[in-house]
Enzyme design. Sequence first.
Site, short mmCIF file in Angstrom:
data_model
loop_
_atom_site.label_atom_id
_atom_site.label_comp_id
_atom_site.label_asym_id
_atom_site.label_seq_id
_atom_site.Cartn_x
_atom_site.Cartn_y
_atom_site.Cartn_z
N HIS A 14 1.88 4.67 -2.80
CA HIS A 14 2.02 6.11 -2.57
C HIS A 14 3.43 6.59 -2.92
O HIS A 14 3.61 7.63 -3.56
CB HIS A 14 1.74 6.44 -1.10
CG HIS A 14 0.31 6.24 -0.68
ND1 HIS A 14 -0.75 6.75 -1.38
CD2 HIS A 14 -0.23 5.59 0.39
CE1 HIS A 14 -1.87 6.43 -0.77
NE2 HIS A 14 -1.59 5.72 0.30
N HIS A 22 0.83 -1.21 0.00
CA HIS A 22 0.00 0.00 0.00
C HIS A 22 0.86 1.26 0.00
O HIS A 22 0.65 2.18 -0.81
CB HIS A 22 -0.91 -0.01 1.23
CG HIS A 22 -1.83 1.17 1.31
ND1 HIS A 22 -3.11 1.16 0.79
CD2 HIS A 22 -1.66 2.41 1.84
CE1 HIS A 22 -3.68 2.33 1.00
NE2 HIS A 22 -2.82 3.11 1.64
N GLU A 23 1.82 1.31 0.91
CA GLU A 23 2.66 2.51 1.02
C GLU A 23 3.61 2.66 -0.16
O GLU A 23 3.94 3.78 -0.56
CB GLU A 23 3.43 2.49 2.34
CG GLU A 23 2.56 2.46 3.59
CD GLU A 23 1.57 3.61 3.64
OE1 GLU A 23 1.85 4.68 3.07
OE2 GLU A 23 0.50 3.43 4.25
#
Length: 455
Positions: free
Chosen positions: A25, A21-22
């Site tokens: 980003h 997920h990170e």
Amino acid sequence: MSLLQTVLAFLVALAVLVVVHELGHYWVARWCGVKVLRFSVGMGKIVWSRRFGPDQTEWAVSMLPFGGYVKMLDAREQDISTLPPEDLKREFTRQSVWKRIAIVAAGPLANFLLAIAVFAGLYIYGMPEPTARLREVPTATAAYEAGLRGGELVTSINGEAVSTWSDLRWKVLQLALEEHQVRLEVQRPNPADAKGSLNETLTLRLDRLQTSDLEGDFLGKLGLDLARPKAVLGRVVEDGPATRAGLREGDLITSVNGNAITDGLAFVELVRGSPGQTLRLTGIRNGQEFSTTVTPEAFSRNDQTIGRIKVEVPLAPEMILASDAPVTALGRAVTKTWDTSVLTLKMLGKMLIGEVSWKNITGPITIADYAGQTARIGIISYLTFIAFISISLGVMNLLPIPVLDGGLLLYYSLELLTGRALPERFGEMAQRAGVGILMTLMAVAVFNDIVRLMS
């Protein structure tokens, strides 16, 4: 050992999901030219860190293992008055609204891509799964009224091919939220030809199902169950009730106390429910019928007394190796991820209007338990679990709740519509409301987890 395995399985799954997920980003932020100051796995106090790359980004592991974050150069969080012009150009809030949307949306998108990759890999590798063959159908059920009796192989539902039991369950679950009936294509055993089959089209009504039924064994409520092999005995343990009754490996049990036994599971359930009771068995051995009596001995397990005769009864259903070519597997993986996301949103919507119980909200304890269970079953089950949790994480993060990615996307969408950023005061109030909503959901989830543990 079981507890340690559960904890490790949970932490590994959590680390994978958070990192993916990170990284979504992080990669898109770098691609958009935003300077990333820190990439942290975990929250709270940093316990380990190292700096890498041309920007000397700090890669860190923090104390609390729940979550993670990417810290970018942001005027709302740091003093940028002394920064050189080349760094000011890389500050987050100075980017176009489209770049900010891309950076925020990249986290949930990465979770969906992870699920697609996992599903595609599993479909290519091939997963042994039970076929969609039906067990004997109880009377007074929707399946019986549709004309199903047991032994049928379901080949399609509403024109969509079905090859495994999980396909059948998934398609009925999706349709049960919207449809009142489904069309089943089945292959029925041909009485005139032991090796042949008859194709039929049947209509199965779903209107007996309540939305709350979807939380449990909804197929069972319809009268649908997975076919099991006949009650053929396996290894017989010496000096057990089965041995004393003269039972042998390979015996086919056809009736108990004059009542027909349809399959091995029915025989096992009957024996377990008859501790200390004498049972009259009829069966077939080497083509000849035989009869005997057996008395299951009482055995206590988990504060429950059951009967056992100390004989193995194989219960493994008919299996099929479902594997696909890469392109087909990728298409199936995309469809599975999309359908799961849509189903998750529908269930959330029905929770909000009270049609589905809030007891279905699960927290870290239940998720950890599922992680441990799937890890003990095998790598395929564990990877499937990770894929489904990754989809759930992606969907939850896209909800329009402040402090989540979906809340930020809502802000930026309003900025696109109005042509100006939302007032800081409004943002602060929304942030507090979002924290309150998340804390409430977490409290409900933990409460549900504790109730499940105690029950």
